[in-house]
Each structure stands twice: as structure tokens, then as C-alpha cells.
Design an enzyme around this catalytic site. Structure first.
Site, PDB file in Angstrom:
ATOM      1  N   LYS A 266       0.855  -1.185   0.000  1.00 57.82           N
ATOM      2  CA  LYS A 266       0.000   0.000   0.000  1.00 57.82           C
ATOM      3  C   LYS A 266       0.887   1.229   0.000  1.00 57.82           C
ATOM      4  CE  LYS A 266      -3.783   2.127   2.477  1.00 57.82           C
ATOM      5  NZ  LYS A 266      -4.748   1.977   3.566  1.00 57.82           N
TER       6      LYS A 266
ATOM      7  N   GLU B 195       7.217  -6.775   1.868  1.00 57.33           N
ATOM      8  CA  GLU B 195       5.922  -6.728   2.569  1.00 57.33           C
ATOM      9  C   GLU B 195       5.093  -7.978   2.267  1.00 57.33           C
ATOM     10  OE1 GLU B 195       4.631  -4.752   4.737  1.00 57.33           O
ATOM     11  OE2 GLU B 195       5.588  -2.800   4.619  1.00 57.33           O
TER      12      GLU B 195
ATOM     13  N   ARG C  36     -10.859   9.806   1.310  1.00 54.06           N
ATOM     14  CA  ARG C  36     -10.788  10.410   2.650  1.00 54.06           C
ATOM     15  C   ARG C  36     -11.975  11.333   2.885  1.00 54.06           C
ATOM     16  NH1 ARG C  36      -4.151  10.793   3.018  1.00 54.06           N
ATOM     17  NH2 ARG C  36      -3.902   8.526   2.877  1.00 54.06           N
TER      18      ARG C  36
ATOM     19  N   LYS D  28      -2.133  -1.735  -3.916  1.00 58.68           N
ATOM     20  CA  LYS D  28      -2.998  -0.562  -3.897  1.00 58.68           C
ATOM     21  C   LYS D  28      -2.159   0.699  -3.936  1.00 58.68           C
ATOM     22  CE  LYS D  28      -6.097   1.556  -0.699  1.00 58.68           C
ATOM     23  NZ  LYS D  28      -6.389   1.649   0.673  1.00 58.68           N
TER      24      LYS D  28
ATOM     25  N   ARG E   5       0.700   9.731   6.176  1.00 59.82           N
ATOM     26  CA  ARG E   5       0.843   8.305   6.439  1.00 59.82           C
ATOM     27  C   ARG E   5       2.181   7.758   5.899  1.00 59.82           C
ATOM     28  NH1 ARG E   5      -4.361   8.291   7.988  1.00 59.82           N
ATOM     29  NH2 ARG E   5      -6.118   8.110   6.563  1.00 59.82           N
TER      30      ARG E   5
END
Ligand code: PBG
Length: 326
Positions: free
Chosen positions: A199, A237, A209, A252, A221
């Protein structure tokens, strides 16, 4: 046409629609599409989302209808994002058995049974007053390990409410392992986990959002979501999530990361999902509204490209519309 090889023609198989259809290498199936939906506590009518034409924040009632409609269209799954009326520092509504997400998950299960894969997005950003994906320390950073406890208890609440699958999207280290352990301990050994393994810290989440009312009130983030410049950490990951027990992995956003989808699809032996996110949706809708692109063709081109890159499951706000056309 080349003078040396007059018999070589690349265009011969493109001559008619039937010929093109016969040799098409990539096709979309309704069952591989997943519809993301928003449900908001305390509203009486569905609320339009300015940056996402045609998408709404649902009431429980309108969400039930949307789920039935998606199932009828042949869509494969639905993923639920809940927006509670009250938010706090811990994101208490996330694991509240009476919280909006749990109520919506059980409503949908009652409505569609097993006809759709009912998926729960698992993060805290829609539930925290500061809009971060986890517990924020006094120093203002998102604390990894105390957040894992919140994710574990949220996963159990979602499974109890009837989620067929949970999808942790918060990008904390160890989240898949913590959730697996919690689900197993609570008797939900058969509930699969789709990690939002890859992500990126993306500008394309902007409209979401607004839709989920989960923009961070301070900071960003970037300390937990990935740098768009990198692909190696995506492989890392994914490897960690699989080692921790992920049954599927997700990439994503989708369209800016087709190379990442391909790398992962070539590497792993589990289904790869891709999320065509809110900003990807909004770009096509905005350009189409201006008459700058052909909306239907652009939608199919983006989805076909994501499929061609190697995603076998696609999350898209157009899922029901596209499923009906296939
Ligand atoms: C986090 C989450 C986000 C999206 C899905 N899950 C937002 C974020 O990380 O800020 C974005 C989806 C989209 O843009 O369509 N719960």
C-alpha cells in the site's frame, strides 16, 4: 509492411470484432470484482460524495439494497467501510459489536447470505478522532504494537458480525500475524485474511478520505505507507504477510503500480488483488464529465489493464456497473 518480409503482417488478426474477440488474451469475470461501500451511522438518507460521482455514503437500509443489487449483478464480493457518528483516540467504534461496521456486516450477511464474499476493511482511520490508522503516541507517531491489539480485537468483532474475510489496511508491521492469532483463538480459523500487503502513500486516496471521513488531522501516512519510488519493499511486505499467514495479498493503488502487480503475481502462489482506488475512479469520471474521454471505454481499459498485469481480484467502485455489462 517491410520490404524484406512482405508476408509479415501484425494486423491480420485485428480485422473484425469477432477476430479480435477470439484472440483476446484477457477477460474480466464479474466474480472477480469487489465493490467497496461506505456506510455512515446516524444519517437518514444516502449522502452523495462530491469527489466520487455516483458513489454515496449509505444508510444501513440503502446498503442492504446495494448489496442485493451487487449480488444480482454477479459481483464477487463487497468490502465495507463504516463511518461512526462518534470518534475517539482509540477508534472505539471499530471493535464495538454494535458499531456501524459490525451492524452493516451482519445486515449484508442477512441480505445476501453466501452469495457475495462479505469483506471487512480493517483499519482504525475511519474511527479515530485524529484520523490516523492506529494509536498515536504523545510524540505524535503511530505506535505499531499497541495498534496491533486494536486490530486483533476488531478482526474478532468483524468475524462475529459475519465477515467472510478480513482485509487489514493499516500497514502496521505484524498485523497479519496478530490478526491470524486472534481469529484462531476466537474460533475463526476458517476466516481468511487478505493483506493490503502493498500500500503506497498515494495522492490517489484523496476522494476516499472525503467518503470515509478519515483524513489525518495532522501529519501524513508516509511513515507506514510505502514510497512510490520503490518496488523491493513491496516484495518484502508480501513475503512477510505470507509468512504471517495471509491467504491473499493486495496491491494498492492499481493503475500507477501495474509493474508492481506483475512482479508480485509472478512471485507468489496466492491470489493477487488490486484496488482501483478513489482517485483513479475520480479521474476517469471527471474527465468523462468534461467530454475528454469516453467513459465506458476508459473504465474497461483500466480494468482490463489491471487484470492483464496479473491481478485476479479487482476492487473497483464500478464493480456492479461493469459486472452487468460483462
Ligand atoms: C485505510 C484505507 C484507505 C483506503 C482504503 N483503506 C485510505 C488511506 O490509507 O488513507 C483508500 C481507498 C481509496 O482511495 O479508494 N482504511
Amino acid at each position: 509492411m517491410s520490404a524484406e518480409f512482405p508476408e509479415v503482417r501484425a494486423r491480420r488478426l485485428r480485422g473484425t470484432r469477432a477476430l479480435r474477440a477470439m484472440v483476446a488474451e484477457t477477460a474480466l469475470r464479474p466474480a472477480e470484482l469487489v465493490l467497496p461501500v461506505f456506510v455512515k451511522e446516524g444519517i437518514v438518507d444516502p449522502q452523495p460524495i462530491g469527489s466520487m460521482p455516483g458513489v454515496v455514503q449509505h444508510t444501513r437500509e440503502s446498503l442492504r439494497k446495494a448489496a442485493a443489487d451487487a449480488a444480482e449483478a454477479g459481483v464477487g464480493g463487497i468490502i465495507v467501510f463504516g463511518i461512526p457518528a462518534d470518534k475517539d483516540g482509540l477508534g472505539s467504534a471499530a471493535d464495538d459489536p454494535e458499531g456501524i461496521s459490525q451492524l452493516a456486516l451482519s445486515d449484508i450477511r442477512r441480505e445476501v447470505g453466501d452469495d457475495l464474499v462479505v469483506m471487512a476493511d480493517l483499519c482504525l482511520c475511519e474511527y479515530t478522532d485524529h484520523g490516523h490508522c492506529g494509536i498515536v503516541t504523545p510524540a505524535g507517531t503511530v505506535d505499531n504494537d499497541s495498534t496491533l491489539d486494536r486490530y486483533a480485537s476488531t478482526a474478532i468483532a468483524q468475524a462475529r458480525a459475519g465477515a467472510h474475510l478480513v482485509a487489514p489496511s493499516g500497514m502496521m508491521d505484524g498485523q497479519v500475524g496478530a490478526i491470524r492469532k486472534a481469529l484462531d483463538g476466537a474460533g475463526f480459523r476458517d476466516v481468511p485474511i487478505c493483506g493490503y500487503s502493498v500500500k503506497y502513500a498515494s495522492a490517489f486516496y484523496g476522494p476516499f478520505r472525503e467518503a470515509a471521513e478519515g483524513a489525518p488531522k495532522f501529519g501524513d501516512r508516509a511513515t507506514h505507507q510505502q514510497d512510490p519510488a520503490n518496488v523491493l519493499e513491496s516484495l518484502k511486505e508480501v513475503g512477510l504477510d505470507l509468512a504471517e499467514g495471509a491467504d491473499m495479498v493486495m496491491v494498492k493503488p492499481a493503475l500507477s503500480y501495474l509493474d508492481v502487480i506483475r512482479r508480485i503475481a509472478d512471485t507468489v502462489r496466492v491470489p493477487v488483488a488490486a484496488y482501483q482506488v478513489s482517485g483513479e475512479f475520480a479521474m476517469v469520471e471527471a474527465a468523462a464529465a468534461n467530454g475528454w474521454v469516453d467513459r465506458d471505454k476508459a473504465i474497461m481499459e483500466t480494468l482490463t489493464s489491471i487484470r492483464r498485469a496479473g491481478a485476479s481480484v479487482i476492487l473497483t467502485y464500478w464493480a456492479a456497473e461493469v459486472a452487468r455489462k460483462l
